[in-house]
Scaffold this active site. Structure first.
Site, PDB file in Angstrom:
ATOM      1  N   ASP A  74       0.881  -1.172   0.000  1.00  0.00           N
ATOM      2  CA  ASP A  74       0.000   0.000   0.000  1.00  0.00           C
ATOM      3  C   ASP A  74       0.914   1.216   0.000  1.00  0.00           C
ATOM      4  O   ASP A  74       1.834   1.316   0.811  1.00  0.00           O
ATOM      5  CB  ASP A  74      -0.947   0.033   1.196  1.00  0.00           C
ATOM      6  CG  ASP A  74      -2.100   0.993   0.909  1.00  0.00           C
ATOM      7  OD1 ASP A  74      -2.889   0.707  -0.005  1.00  0.00           O
ATOM      8  OD2 ASP A  74      -2.189   2.049   1.567  1.00  0.00           O
ATOM      9  N   TYR A 158       2.155   9.055 -10.047  1.00  0.00           N
ATOM     10  CA  TYR A 158       2.582  10.450  -9.922  1.00  0.00           C
ATOM     11  C   TYR A 158       4.039  10.659 -10.365  1.00  0.00           C
ATOM     12  O   TYR A 158       4.569  11.765 -10.234  1.00  0.00           O
ATOM     13  CB  TYR A 158       2.421  10.917  -8.469  1.00  0.00           C
ATOM     14  CG  TYR A 158       0.981  10.861  -7.975  1.00  0.00           C
ATOM     15  CD1 TYR A 158       0.114  11.944  -8.157  1.00  0.00           C
ATOM     16  CD2 TYR A 158       0.474   9.737  -7.337  1.00  0.00           C
ATOM     17  CE1 TYR A 158      -1.194  11.900  -7.719  1.00  0.00           C
ATOM     18  CE2 TYR A 158      -0.852   9.673  -6.899  1.00  0.00           C
ATOM     19  CZ  TYR A 158      -1.671  10.759  -7.092  1.00  0.00           C
ATOM     20  OH  TYR A 158      -2.975  10.715  -6.657  1.00  0.00           O
TER      21      TYR A 158
HETATM   22  O1  LIG Z   1       4.125   7.780  -9.138  1.00  0.00           O
HETATM   23  C1  LIG Z   1       4.015   6.834  -8.401  1.00  0.00           C
HETATM   24  N1  LIG Z   1       5.086   6.034  -8.217  1.00  0.00           N
HETATM   25  C2  LIG Z   1       5.125   5.035  -7.354  1.00  0.00           C
HETATM   26  O2  LIG Z   1       6.126   4.339  -7.214  1.00  0.00           O
HETATM   27  C3  LIG Z   1       3.934   4.840  -6.623  1.00  0.00           C
HETATM   28  N2  LIG Z   1       3.599   3.986  -5.678  1.00  0.00           N
HETATM   29  C4  LIG Z   1       2.321   4.268  -5.396  1.00  0.00           C
HETATM   30  N3  LIG Z   1       1.864   5.284  -6.117  1.00  0.00           N
HETATM   31  C5  LIG Z   1       0.531   5.856  -6.169  1.00  0.00           C
HETATM   32  O3  LIG Z   1      -0.125   5.594  -4.974  1.00  0.00           O
HETATM   33  C6  LIG Z   1      -1.339   4.914  -5.202  1.00  0.00           C
HETATM   34  C7  LIG Z   1      -1.252   3.556  -4.612  1.00  0.00           C
HETATM   35  O4  LIG Z   1      -2.484   3.131  -4.083  1.00  0.00           O
HETATM   36  P1  LIG Z   1      -2.652   1.649  -3.605  1.00  0.00           P
HETATM   37  O5  LIG Z   1      -1.460   1.290  -2.776  1.00  0.00           O
HETATM   38  O6  LIG Z   1      -3.951   1.431  -3.029  1.00  0.00           O
HETATM   39  O7  LIG Z   1      -2.504   0.835  -4.975  1.00  0.00           O
HETATM   40  P2  LIG Z   1      -3.564   0.490  -6.081  1.00  0.00           P
HETATM   41  O8  LIG Z   1      -4.951   0.710  -5.582  1.00  0.00           O
HETATM   42  O9  LIG Z   1      -3.191   1.192  -7.325  1.00  0.00           O
HETATM   43  O10 LIG Z   1      -3.314  -1.084  -6.295  1.00  0.00           O
HETATM   44  P3  LIG Z   1      -3.444  -2.237  -5.189  1.00  0.00           P
HETATM   45  O11 LIG Z   1      -2.037  -2.685  -4.910  1.00  0.00           O
HETATM   46  O12 LIG Z   1      -4.101  -1.669  -3.986  1.00  0.00           O
HETATM   47  O13 LIG Z   1      -4.231  -3.301  -5.833  1.00  0.00           O
HETATM   48  C8  LIG Z   1      -1.529   4.848  -6.696  1.00  0.00           C
HETATM   49  O14 LIG Z   1      -2.359   5.905  -7.105  1.00  0.00           O
HETATM   50  C9  LIG Z   1      -0.174   5.084  -7.268  1.00  0.00           C
HETATM   51  O15 LIG Z   1      -0.252   5.829  -8.425  1.00  0.00           O
HETATM   52  C10 LIG Z   1       2.838   5.656  -6.879  1.00  0.00           C
HETATM   53  N4  LIG Z   1       2.863   6.636  -7.777  1.00  0.00           N
HETATM   54 MG   LIG Z   2      -5.451   0.038  -3.800  1.00  0.00          MG
END
Ligand SMILES: O=c1[nH]c(=O)c2ncn([C@@H]3O[C@H](COP(=O)(O)OP(=O)(O)OP(=O)(O)O)[C@@H](O)[C@H]3O)c2[nH]1
Ligand SMILES: [Mg+2]
Length: 200
Positions: A74, A158
């Site tokens: 997360d 991002y």
């Molecule tokens: O530019 C980025 N570089 C990165 O390295 C990175 N790591 C996370 N994020 C952002 O943070 C949210 C995660 O949310 P999150 O952890 O709930 O994941 P998710 O919902 O996309 O997938 P899941 O793993 O939950 O299934 C998402 O919007 C990602 O875009 C990043 N953005």
């Molecule tokens: Mg998620």
């Protein structure tokens, strides 16, 4: 041993597979199909553990004899100058189901509202591990600045708006090869690998 990734995010899945080249990393969807975990906890750690536990339990129902390890991630970006937004809400900043482009547009408009062309920000990644009904979690961070425009096509989320400390290009411009040396996910995964060494 098979490591099941409790994530539906293509960018993350790609990064994990590259960061664990010696392990058999499988996205949970390849085993049990689509399954939504509601991320309603108030921390990266709470949501990471929830994702890993729910997916572990669901997999055990279908593969009861499997000696399986599930890891989740997360993560998100925090911008102190705009009340620590979007933080744990990074994936749904512009609303439930919003795309990376829409989330970036919202962050850009928030920065422009406050005339912030460049301001400190950091990424957090919490990786949770579930193995034999026990839960473990580790964190990694990456500090830098966000800018009020997108530059470059690399990375995901991002990344085109984020300039890591010590660099003058965005992660979108540096691409994955640059980012993997020092990213929040790389740092958290280093610790997660240590945990796996101890428990497996
Ligand atoms: O530019 C980025 N570089 C990165 O390295 C990175 N790591 C996370 N994020 C952002 O943070 C949210 C995660 O949310 P999150 O952890 O709930 O994941 P998710 O919902 O996309 O997938 P899941 O793993 O939950 O299934 C998402 O919007 C990602 O875009 C990043 N953005
Ligand atoms: Mg998620």
């Amino acid at each position: 041993m098979k490591i099941v990734l409790a994530s539906g995010n293509k960018g993350k899945i790609e990064e994990f597979k590259k960061l664990m080249p010696n392990d058999e990393v499988v996205a949970f969807k390849e085993l049990i199909g689509d399954f939504e975990v509601i991320e309603d906890k108030d921390s990266f750690q709470g949501n990471a553990i929830k994702k890993a536990v729910e997916i572990y339990e669901k997999i055990l129902l279908e593969y009861p004899d499997d000696n399986i390890v599930v890891i989740s991630d997360d993560s998100g970006i925090t911008v102190p100058a705009i009340n620590n937004e979007p933080g744990i809400y990074s994936a749904r900043y512009a609303g439930e189901g919003s795309s990376d482009k829409e989330n970036n547009a919202k962050l850009i408009s928030k920065l422009k509202e406050r005339n912030l062309s460049k301001t400190p920000a950091y990424y957090t990644a919490c990786i949770a591990i579930v193995y034999k009904n026990e839960t473990y979690s580790v964190h990694g961070w990456m500090h830098g600045n966000v800018i009020d425009e997108e530059k470059g096509e690399g990375g995901f989320g991002y990344d085109p708006m984020f300039i890591a400390n010590g660099f003058d290009k965005t992660l979108g411009e540096l691409g994955y090869e640059g980012k993997k040396e020092f990213s929040h996910r790389t740092k958290a995964l280093k610790l997660a690998k240590k945990v796996l060494e101890v428990i497996l």
